[in-house]
Design an enzyme around this catalytic site. Structure first.
Site, PDB file in Angstrom:
ATOM      1  N   ASP A  97      47.825 -20.640 -10.906  1.00 44.57           N
ATOM      2  CA  ASP A  97      48.110 -20.858 -12.478  1.00 44.57           C
ATOM      3  C   ASP A  97      47.600 -19.881 -13.379  1.00 44.57           C
ATOM      4  O   ASP A  97      47.924 -19.919 -14.505  1.00 44.57           O
ATOM      5  CB  ASP A  97      47.460 -22.343 -12.896  1.00 44.57           C
ATOM      6  N   SER A  98      46.824 -18.613 -12.755  1.00 42.04           N
ATOM      7  CA  SER A  98      46.520 -17.659 -13.552  1.00 42.04           C
ATOM      8  C   SER A  98      47.728 -17.071 -14.184  1.00 42.04           C
ATOM      9  O   SER A  98      47.646 -16.309 -15.106  1.00 42.04           O
ATOM     10  CB  SER A  98      45.653 -16.781 -12.793  1.00 42.04           C
ATOM     11  N   ASP A 136      49.862 -23.774  -6.926  1.00 40.56           N
ATOM     12  CA  ASP A 136      48.924 -24.198  -7.664  1.00 40.56           C
ATOM     13  C   ASP A 136      49.211 -25.166  -8.387  1.00 40.56           C
ATOM     14  O   ASP A 136      50.137 -25.332  -9.236  1.00 40.56           O
ATOM     15  CB  ASP A 136      48.361 -23.061  -8.402  1.00 40.56           C
ATOM     16  N   LYS A 166      47.621 -25.998  -3.843  1.00 45.49           N
ATOM     17  CA  LYS A 166      46.055 -25.993  -4.341  1.00 45.49           C
ATOM     18  C   LYS A 166      45.636 -26.919  -5.390  1.00 45.49           C
ATOM     19  O   LYS A 166      46.572 -26.978  -6.433  1.00 45.49           O
ATOM     20  CB  LYS A 166      45.819 -24.493  -4.465  1.00 45.49           C
ATOM     21  N   GLU A 168      42.062 -28.131  -7.907  1.00 44.16           N
ATOM     22  CA  GLU A 168      40.900 -27.958  -8.148  1.00 44.16           C
ATOM     23  C   GLU A 168      39.956 -29.284  -7.992  1.00 44.16           C
ATOM     24  O   GLU A 168      40.338 -30.468  -8.358  1.00 44.16           O
ATOM     25  CB  GLU A 168      40.728 -27.289  -9.484  1.00 44.16           C
ATOM     26  N   GLU A 235      34.729 -20.178  -5.725  1.00 42.99           N
ATOM     27  CA  GLU A 235      34.916 -19.180  -6.816  1.00 42.99           C
ATOM     28  C   GLU A 235      33.387 -19.059  -7.444  1.00 42.99           C
ATOM     29  O   GLU A 235      32.986 -20.190  -8.049  1.00 42.99           O
ATOM     30  CB  GLU A 235      36.077 -19.519  -7.786  1.00 42.99           C
TER      31      GLU A 235
END
Length: 347
Positions: A97-98, A136, A166, A168, A235
């Site tokens: 998602d960056s 993501d 993915k 979080e 991270e």
């Protein structure tokens, strides 16, 4: 002996359209050769060069983990970036998602929508023939309930054409991870610094810097492992903490700013290739392996200068025409021009 490429059918004309019969077997290779001559700038990227490799699967990743072979992960956000990552031998290509910032110019990852992520996932999936692809899940698409998360994950597989997703979060996401994995969709978890939750974390801060906070990161890692994640991104965690967590787990850890003791590493491709203007802030953990921005800038600047100086296009960049045809065309244009300028017109 010349080979006819097409064979007219009986009753081959209808309203001015000619119906063509299927190609003969002998003619197909010739047509294939002709089809490679493209005269338009709208051409495909082409086939990957170099030796082809086997498709990376979960089994491949587990085997690498057991052999203590580091897993190489890189982000990609479109066909060209995925194409080069795949050909360069990445084990996992992550549609992170960056891309909200590096591809869409947004302020942070919280802005990007599911539909935007799916569009980029499709583009990346078309380019990756060997790497394992992961999409993501963006903020707001999985936190409400495990069922919401599963529905989004299914869309990423069916529409985005990725092989895994993915998300979080740690212990609080265990039920969600279990829901998705039970449906047969591989999950890459993400703990430590979780950018989607930067506001709750007080910004982009290193996690696990005290014994208590490090223990929370370990507890998150154990919980998502138990829930069925095939690997976990760790991270912005001190190297010593990440290394100990890696030893406590039986699934791979993928480090980003977490030291060399993880099972693998991931970076944002735009960061590590230097595809950004001078002066842009880079996290401490990023190593810049190239200067794509500089190369592109100089290439584009040279192009502009040559256009302004009429140095481009040169003769080798143009399509040929015989002198007879060119003279005939010039004469025809001159005749038409003369006729238009004559007060009597042409007879």
């Amino acid at each position: 002996m010349s080979l006819p490429l097409f064979k007219p059918c009986a009753s081959s004309f209808y309203r001015g359209t000619r119906v063509i019969a299927p190609l003969s077997a002998a003619a197909k290779p010739l047509l294939s050769s002709l089809s490679q001559q493209r005269w338009s700038s709208h051409s495909p990227m082409g086939s990957p060069s170099g030796t082809s490799r086997k498709k990376v699967t979960l089994g491949t990743l587990r085997s690498m983990y057991k052999k203590n072979e580091p897993i190489a992960v890189l982000t990609a956000h479109d066909f060209p970036s995925a194409h080069v990552a795949d050909v360069a031998g990445m084990d996992i290509v992550l549609v992170g998602d960056s891309l909200a910032m590096v591809a869409l110019g947004m302020e942070d990852t919280s802005e990007v929508l599911v539909e935007e992520m799916l569009l980029h996932c499709k583009s990346v999936a078309r380019a990756t023939t060997a790497a394992f692809t992961v999409g993501d899940l963006p903020m707001g698409s999985y936190e409400i309930s495990p069922m919401q998360a599963l529905e989004t994950a299914i869309r990423f597989v069916k529409e985005g054409r990725v092989q895994g997703v993915k998300l979080e979060g740690g212990k609080e996401m265990a039920a969600t991870i279990e829901k998705i994995t039970r449906a047969g969709i591989p999950v890459l978890a993400h703990i430590g610094l979780t950018p989607q939750r930067q506001n709750a974390l007080g910004g982009f801060r290193v996690q696990g810097k005290t014994s208590d906070s490090a223990m929370r990161v370990l507890e998150d890692a154990l919980a998502i492992q138990e829930a069925g994640s095939f690997a976990v991104v760790v991270e912005a965690v001190p190297a010593e903490v990440a290394s100990l967590i890696t030893k406590e787990l039986s699934i791979p850890t993928i480090g980003i700013g977490a030291g060399n003791g993880c099972s693998g590493q991931v970076l944002v491709q735009t960061d590590m290739t230097g595809n950004f203007p001078p002066g842009r802030f880079l996290p401490k953990f990023v190593k810049q392996y190239g200067n794509v921005w500089g190369d592109n800038f100089h290439a584009i600047k040279s192009y502009r200068q040559e256009v302004k100086a009429r140095q481009y296009p040169a003769p080798e960049h143009t399509y040929p025409i015989s002198q007879d045809a060119a003279h005939a065309f010039a004469a025809a244009v001159a005749e038409k021009t003369s006729a238009r300028q004559s007060p009597f017109g042409s007879e």
